[in-house]
Design a protein around this motif. Structure first.
Motif, PDB file in Angstrom:
ATOM      1  N   VAL A  90       0.849  -1.199   0.000  1.00  0.00           N
ATOM      2  CA  VAL A  90       0.000   0.000   0.000  1.00  0.00           C
ATOM      3  C   VAL A  90       0.883   1.247   0.000  1.00  0.00           C
ATOM      4  CG1 VAL A  90      -1.716   1.312   1.315  1.00  0.00           C
ATOM      5  CG2 VAL A  90      -1.913  -1.177   1.144  1.00  0.00           C
ATOM      6  N   ILE A  91       1.910   1.250   0.820  1.00  0.00           N
ATOM      7  CA  ILE A  91       2.839   2.398   0.864  1.00  0.00           C
ATOM      8  C   ILE A  91       3.520   2.566  -0.490  1.00  0.00           C
ATOM      9  CG2 ILE A  91       5.020   3.216   1.866  1.00  0.00           C
ATOM     10  CD1 ILE A  91       4.015   2.020   4.547  1.00  0.00           C
ATOM     11  N   ARG A  92       3.934   1.462  -1.072  1.00  0.00           N
ATOM     12  CA  ARG A  92       4.621   1.539  -2.366  1.00  0.00           C
ATOM     13  C   ARG A  92       3.681   2.039  -3.460  1.00  0.00           C
ATOM     14  NH1 ARG A  92       5.276  -0.772  -6.932  1.00  0.00           N
ATOM     15  NH2 ARG A  92       3.790  -2.447  -6.566  1.00  0.00           N
ATOM     16  N   ARG A  93       2.482   1.430  -3.559  1.00  0.00           N
ATOM     17  CA  ARG A  93       1.571   1.767  -4.653  1.00  0.00           C
ATOM     18  C   ARG A  93       0.825   3.079  -4.445  1.00  0.00           C
ATOM     19  NH1 ARG A  93      -1.471  -2.737  -3.958  1.00  0.00           N
ATOM     20  NH2 ARG A  93      -3.278  -1.469  -4.373  1.00  0.00           N
ATOM     21  N   GLN A  94       0.409   3.362  -3.216  1.00  0.00           N
ATOM     22  CA  GLN A  94      -0.461   4.516  -2.993  1.00  0.00           C
ATOM     23  C   GLN A  94       0.267   5.751  -2.478  1.00  0.00           C
ATOM     24  OE1 GLN A  94      -3.928   3.419  -0.715  1.00  0.00           O
ATOM     25  NE2 GLN A  94      -4.330   1.650  -1.995  1.00  0.00           N
ATOM     26  N   THR A  95       1.533   5.609  -2.143  1.00  0.00           N
ATOM     27  CA  THR A  95       2.278   6.784  -1.675  1.00  0.00           C
ATOM     28  C   THR A  95       3.536   7.004  -2.506  1.00  0.00           C
ATOM     29  OG1 THR A  95       1.430   6.420   0.569  1.00  0.00           O
ATOM     30  CG2 THR A  95       3.303   7.911   0.335  1.00  0.00           C
ATOM     31  N   LEU A  96       4.436   6.044  -2.490  1.00  0.00           N
ATOM     32  CA  LEU A  96       5.707   6.227  -3.188  1.00  0.00           C
ATOM     33  C   LEU A  96       5.518   6.425  -4.686  1.00  0.00           C
ATOM     34  CD1 LEU A  96       7.784   3.608  -1.197  1.00  0.00           C
ATOM     35  CD2 LEU A  96       8.089   6.093  -1.145  1.00  0.00           C
ATOM     36  N   HIS A  97       4.605   5.681  -5.281  1.00  0.00           N
ATOM     37  CA  HIS A  97       4.357   5.828  -6.726  1.00  0.00           C
ATOM     38  C   HIS A  97       3.903   7.251  -7.057  1.00  0.00           C
ATOM     39  CE1 HIS A  97       3.496   4.563 -10.792  1.00  0.00           C
ATOM     40  NE2 HIS A  97       2.301   5.095 -10.688  1.00  0.00           N
ATOM     41  N   GLN A  98       2.999   7.809  -6.245  1.00  0.00           N
ATOM     42  CA  GLN A  98       2.529   9.178  -6.477  1.00  0.00           C
ATOM     43  C   GLN A  98       3.632  10.192  -6.189  1.00  0.00           C
ATOM     44  OE1 GLN A  98       0.573   6.780  -5.271  1.00  0.00           O
ATOM     45  NE2 GLN A  98      -0.843   6.785  -6.978  1.00  0.00           N
ATOM     46  N   PHE A  99       4.467   9.916  -5.207  1.00  0.00           N
ATOM     47  CA  PHE A  99       5.607  10.797  -4.945  1.00  0.00           C
ATOM     48  C   PHE A  99       6.527  10.832  -6.157  1.00  0.00           C
ATOM     49  CE2 PHE A  99       5.910  10.767   0.029  1.00  0.00           C
ATOM     50  CZ  PHE A  99       4.649  11.318   0.110  1.00  0.00           C
ATOM     51  N   MET A 100       6.700   9.694  -6.806  1.00  0.00           N
ATOM     52  CA  MET A 100       7.534   9.665  -8.014  1.00  0.00           C
ATOM     53  C   MET A 100       6.890  10.468  -9.136  1.00  0.00           C
ATOM     54  SD  MET A 100       9.221   5.843  -8.188  1.00  0.00           S
ATOM     55  CE  MET A 100       7.691   4.945  -8.155  1.00  0.00           C
ATOM     56  N   GLN A 101       5.569  10.365  -9.275  1.00  0.00           N
ATOM     57  CA  GLN A 101       4.870  11.102 -10.333  1.00  0.00           C
ATOM     58  C   GLN A 101       4.944  12.611 -10.121  1.00  0.00           C
ATOM     59  OE1 GLN A 101       0.970   9.290 -10.183  1.00  0.00           O
ATOM     60  NE2 GLN A 101       1.465   7.961 -11.904  1.00  0.00           N
ATOM     61  N   HIS A 102       5.121  13.046  -8.896  1.00  0.00           N
ATOM     62  CA  HIS A 102       5.244  14.479  -8.598  1.00  0.00           C
ATOM     63  C   HIS A 102       6.713  14.901  -8.440  1.00  0.00           C
ATOM     64  CE1 HIS A 102       0.952  14.065  -7.833  1.00  0.00           C
ATOM     65  NE2 HIS A 102       0.889  15.370  -7.977  1.00  0.00           N
ATOM     66  N   TYR A 103       7.613  14.027  -8.845  1.00  0.00           N
ATOM     67  CA  TYR A 103       9.053  14.256  -8.810  1.00  0.00           C
ATOM     68  C   TYR A 103       9.565  14.617  -7.405  1.00  0.00           C
ATOM     69  CZ  TYR A 103      13.688  14.992 -10.620  1.00  0.00           C
ATOM     70  OH  TYR A 103      15.024  14.872 -10.851  1.00  0.00           O
ATOM     71  N   LEU A 104       9.010  13.963  -6.397  1.00  0.00           N
ATOM     72  CA  LEU A 104       9.523  14.124  -5.036  1.00  0.00           C
ATOM     73  C   LEU A 104      10.565  13.056  -4.745  1.00  0.00           C
ATOM     74  CD1 LEU A 104       6.172  14.706  -3.095  1.00  0.00           C
ATOM     75  CD2 LEU A 104       7.601  16.369  -4.296  1.00  0.00           C
ATOM     76  N   VAL A 105      10.413  11.911  -5.396  1.00  0.00           N
ATOM     77  CA  VAL A 105      11.210  10.726  -5.079  1.00  0.00           C
ATOM     78  C   VAL A 105      11.743  10.095  -6.358  1.00  0.00           C
ATOM     79  CG1 VAL A 105      10.972   8.352  -4.213  1.00  0.00           C
ATOM     80  CG2 VAL A 105       9.937  10.223  -2.954  1.00  0.00           C
ATOM     81  N   THR A 106      12.941   9.520  -6.255  1.00  0.00           N
ATOM     82  CA  THR A 106      13.500   8.718  -7.340  1.00  0.00           C
ATOM     83  C   THR A 106      13.679   7.296  -6.831  1.00  0.00           C
ATOM     84  OG1 THR A 106      14.609  10.559  -8.418  1.00  0.00           O
ATOM     85  CG2 THR A 106      15.522   8.376  -8.837  1.00  0.00           C
ATOM     86  N   LYS A 107      13.300   6.360  -7.666  1.00  0.00           N
ATOM     87  CA  LYS A 107      13.443   4.939  -7.347  1.00  0.00           C
ATOM     88  C   LYS A 107      14.795   4.452  -7.854  1.00  0.00           C
ATOM     89  CE  LYS A 107      11.085   0.628  -8.564  1.00  0.00           C
ATOM     90  NZ  LYS A 107       9.908   0.126  -9.304  1.00  0.00           N
ATOM     91  N   ASN A 108      15.522   3.754  -6.992  1.00  0.00           N
ATOM     92  CA  ASN A 108      16.816   3.153  -7.354  1.00  0.00           C
ATOM     93  C   ASN A 108      17.808   4.153  -7.936  1.00  0.00           C
ATOM     94  OD1 ASN A 108      16.077   0.533  -6.519  1.00  0.00           O
ATOM     95  ND2 ASN A 108      15.005   0.199  -8.444  1.00  0.00           N
ATOM     96  N   ARG A 109      17.929   5.278  -7.293  1.00  0.00           N
ATOM     97  CA  ARG A 109      18.881   6.308  -7.742  1.00  0.00           C
ATOM     98  C   ARG A 109      20.295   5.727  -7.859  1.00  0.00           C
ATOM     99  NH1 ARG A 109      18.174  11.523  -7.268  1.00  0.00           N
ATOM    100  NH2 ARG A 109      16.577  11.270  -5.677  1.00  0.00           N
ATOM    101  N   ASP A 110      20.625   4.790  -6.998  1.00  0.00           N
ATOM    102  CA  ASP A 110      21.966   4.215  -6.984  1.00  0.00           C
ATOM    103  C   ASP A 110      22.202   3.218  -8.113  1.00  0.00           C
ATOM    104  OD1 ASP A 110      20.088   2.489  -5.769  1.00  0.00           O
ATOM    105  OD2 ASP A 110      21.665   1.438  -4.666  1.00  0.00           O
ATOM    106  N   HIS A 111      21.113   2.720  -8.720  1.00  0.00           N
ATOM    107  CA  HIS A 111      21.252   1.708  -9.774  1.00  0.00           C
ATOM    108  C   HIS A 111      19.952   1.656 -10.571  1.00  0.00           C
ATOM    109  CE1 HIS A 111      22.933  -1.775 -11.717  1.00  0.00           C
ATOM    110  NE2 HIS A 111      21.962  -2.560 -11.311  1.00  0.00           N
ATOM    111  N   LEU A 112      19.820   2.548 -11.550  1.00  0.00           N
ATOM    112  CA  LEU A 112      18.577   2.651 -12.320  1.00  0.00           C
ATOM    113  C   LEU A 112      18.234   1.370 -13.066  1.00  0.00           C
ATOM    114  CD1 LEU A 112      18.899   6.272 -13.797  1.00  0.00           C
ATOM    115  CD2 LEU A 112      17.427   5.515 -11.918  1.00  0.00           C
ATOM    116  N   GLU A 113      19.220   0.508 -13.308  1.00  0.00           N
ATOM    117  CA  GLU A 113      18.994  -0.732 -14.040  1.00  0.00           C
ATOM    118  C   GLU A 113      18.500  -1.854 -13.142  1.00  0.00           C
ATOM    119  OE1 GLU A 113      22.110   0.806 -14.148  1.00  0.00           O
ATOM    120  OE2 GLU A 113      21.696   1.938 -15.964  1.00  0.00           O
ATOM    121  N   ARG A 114      18.339  -1.604 -11.859  1.00  0.00           N
ATOM    122  CA  ARG A 114      17.926  -2.654 -10.926  1.00  0.00           C
ATOM    123  C   ARG A 114      16.593  -3.251 -11.354  1.00  0.00           C
ATOM    124  NH1 ARG A 114      18.865  -0.263  -6.083  1.00  0.00           N
ATOM    125  NH2 ARG A 114      20.856  -1.311  -5.976  1.00  0.00           N
TER     126      ARG A 114
END
Length: 198
Positions: A78-102
């Protein structure tokens, strides 16, 4: 933590609302997620925000230890889908900044705050934080476009015969295997089938 809302949670909610996130992403869970991503504990100020990499389970543990919010293990999705995903869409968060190919399903998948939101957190509630919010909102599309271009460089490309466009899959060994199957076996099968009609 008592039943009263912690001042950090109120502050995080105010910032998320000012950023124009929907109500579901300005609730307590979203505010605690933002604070956890920033590494701001219950005895700290938003000025102490820092850019660190966090797995979802680490965020949940931080919420439990620092804010007394004990989310159950099945809340992770729920945190991943309903919070982190929306944070990414609003450019607040980047997923796997250390390894984009993960790979998408990696246990090392992590999230970190982008510099723009960190600047907002560090100067809140002083004058100027709302201007930074406005700048971020106005530049989100451009920032997301740049980020998507970076991600596209690591994607696995699948060229299908007679297809109008190529498929882009997230990085990872499984998706590379899928691409190899299409490129090597499926195309060879088509060639053999075509020769049998000649």
């Amino acid at each position: 933590m008592t039943d009263s809302i912690h001042p950090n949670v109120k502050a995080a909610q105010e910032i998320l609302k000012e950023l124009g996130l929907p109500n579901a992403q300005t609730n307590e869970r979203a505010a605690l997620t933002l604070l956890s991503l920033a590494g701001v504990g219950s005895n700290q100020s938003l000025k102490d925000s820092k850019p660190e990499l966090h797995r979802t389970v680490d965020l949940m543990e931080f919420m439990r230890i620092e804010y007394g919010k004990d989310y159950k293990a099945n809340t992770r999705e729920v945190i991943r889908r309903q919070t982190l995903h929306q944070f990414m869409q609003h450019y607040l968060v980047t997923k796997n900044r250390d390894h984009l190919e993960r790979a998408t399903n990696s246990g090392l998948t992590n999230y970190s705050l982008n510099e723009e939101i960190l600047q907002i957190l560090k100067i809140y509630p002083n004058n100027g934080w709302k201007k930074l919010v406005k700048d971020l909102v106005n530049n989100t599309a451009m920032l997301m476009h740049k980020h998507k271009r970076r991600i596209a460089k690591s994607q696995v490309i699948v060229n299908l015969p007679n297809a109008a466009a190529t498929l882009r899959l997230s990085a990872g060994a499984h998706n590379q295997l899928h691409a190899d199957i299409v490129h090597k076996f499926y195309l060879n099968l088509l060639v053999k089938k075509h020769k049998s009609f000649i």
